[in-house]
Design an enzyme around this catalytic site. Structure first.
Site: not given
Length: 475
Positions: A12, A38, A112-113, A253
């Site tokens: 996210c 996202g 985010n997580g 990545y």
């Protein structure tokens, strides 16, 4: 046809800004620059010091927010979120930021997580009467805040976060405050900046600062809570200290190469990984080509270290949606061909080194290799700028299950035969650590390579997506 990827899925993106007359507009731009993190849904909540205004929808940022919608998001503070679901299904009700009303007043939250104990907390809260509106793990935080006996919203937030475990970079917006919080392990990135007009900005990556003309100040530290209001900025450390466990896959990545995260350039680290790959896993060949786009910089590093020419042997389409109409007469390996095409001039009659950043199931890699072989490559050597991925991530990245990961279920020789390459090699853990040696941010989480998880979880934590499964009819 639904186009599936043989890569770990994005997590996210979060963005927040305080004290700007164009808060919603800058939030839109920040989210746009972090679309890679996202693509399922996006949302913005703004504040005018009295009310919180929210708009969210499914799809890409540019398709969701019209000029009229942005104008409706009034106020000089805002937070935004791009979502890829690691917990909870992909429905509009799960779009973030979430907004709630409570005895503490209106609260909006962007996360985010992944919280590894959210299922246990949710079950406990439901038994005491809580009614959840979404299936995302983030909602447990606002329920814990609403049930808190604290009357101060910051104390309620601290009390709530001390009950959750796992990965969270959070932005919390109230009529009075913008709060940025990072979990004690620091799994996910969160950076802080300042615009020339005085606005304070937070984002998952610094590429969002470039588009909003924001100067980077520093990272939000692991375990830190930064509180911004009209009196200034406060920094608190209200959580027990933990060993830093920064997500190494952000460098390998996820993050854009033009971003700085964890106090270091993504480009620099990615190139260093490629150089290490060439040092420890050399091969005699004519050309080095990346699997675009995330392996481009690692391939450049490999080329520079090995002195083997770098070429763009694969061209990737950037205009693929989530679905595509497949021809009635089926084209073999259609999914790979619609995404990649081989430049025959680069590979024909050549000994080719293919650089990729990771292999999950191996299905897409096998199809790409077949395309390159059919284009006339005489030898194909596959090199991966990360160690073998053998374990799923429970901290905010959607990596396939253990049984789906080819490196967890097959030997290197079996992978070589499956991919049909002349050789294959992965970067070693030692070489990966050498590439980030001297990193200022501290230690990394490498659980996807080692199965050594820094934060303990219940057995069902890694399967929260299925535990929160739901059935609904979309409009």
């Amino acid at each position: 046809m639904i186009l599936s990827s043989d890569k770990p899925k994005e997590e996210c993106a979060i963005f927040g800004i305080f004290n700007s007359k164009e808060a919603a507009n800058f939030t839109y731009l920040g989210l746009y620059s972090m679309q890679h993190r996202g693509q399922e849904s996006s949302g913005i909540v703004s504040s005018d010091t009295v009310h919180l205004y929210r708009y969210a929808n499914m799809g890409l940022v540019a398709n969701i927010f019209t000029q009229s919608k942005i104008k409706e998001l009034i106020g000089e503070a805002a937070i935004g979120h791009n979502r890829y679901s690691t917990t909870g299904a992909s429905f509009l009700k799960n779009a973030q930021p979430i907004r709630v009303e409570s005895h503490l007043g209106p609260i909006a939250l962007a996360h985010n997580g992944n919280l590894v104990n959210s299922w246990d907390i949710r079950t406990r809260l439901e038994k005491t009467g809580s009614i959840f509106q979404t299936t995302i793990d983030s909602e447990v935080i606002v329920h814990l805040m609403a049930k808190s006996s604290q009357t101060d919203i910051l104390q309620a937030l601290c009390e709530s976060l001390n009950q959750v475990r796992g990965a969270y970079s959070l932005l919390v917006l109230t009529p009075r405050y913008l709060v940025a919080v990072r979990d004690p392990n620091g799994f996910r990135p969160l950076v802080m900046g300042k615009r020339k007009d005085g606005a304070i900005v937070f984002a998952s990556e610094t590429c969002a600062f470039d588009i909003t003309e924001t100067d980077y100040i520093r990272d939000v530290a692991p375990g830190e809570m930064v509180v911004v209001d009209h009196t200034g900025i406060r920094s608190l450390f209200p959580f027990p200290k933990a060993k830093p466990s920064l997500c190494i896959f952000e460098y390998i990545y996820f993050a854009r190469p033009d971003s700085d995260i964890f106090e270091e350039s993504v480009y620099k680290v990615r190139k260093s990984l490629g150089k290490q790959l060439a040092k420890v896993l050399p091969v005699d060949a004519d050309v080095v080509i990346p699997v675009p786009d995330s392996a481009n910089i690692a391939a450049l590093g490999y080329s520079e270290e090995s002195k083997i020419p770098y070429q763009s042997g694969l061209v990737r389409s950037h205009y693929i949606g989530r679905t595509f109409i497949e021809p009635d007469q089926r084209i073999r390996d259609f999914g790979a061909k619609i995404k990649y095409n081989v430049v025959k001039e680069v590979v024909k009659g050549k000994r080719v080194i293919i650089i990729d950043d990771s292999i999950m199931r191996g299905t897409t890699s096998r199809k790409i290799i077949k395309m390159i072989r059919n284009a006339g490559a005489t030898e194909i050597h596959f090199r991966v700028s990360a160690p073998p991925t053998i374990s799923p991530c429970f901290y905010g990245i959607d990596i396939p299950t253990h049984n789906e990961l080819i490196a967890a279920t097959h030997t290197l020789e079996e992978i070589k035969k499956y991919l049909r390459v002349d050789s294959i090699a992965y970067l070693t853990l030692d070489a990966m650590n050498e590439a980030v040696k001297g990193h200022k941010g501290g230690g990394f989480c490498d659980a996807c390579f080692t199965a050594k998880y820094p934060v303990a979880f219940q057995d069902h934590a890694g399967n929260q997506k299925s535990l929160f499964s739901e059935y609904a009819v979309e409009e």
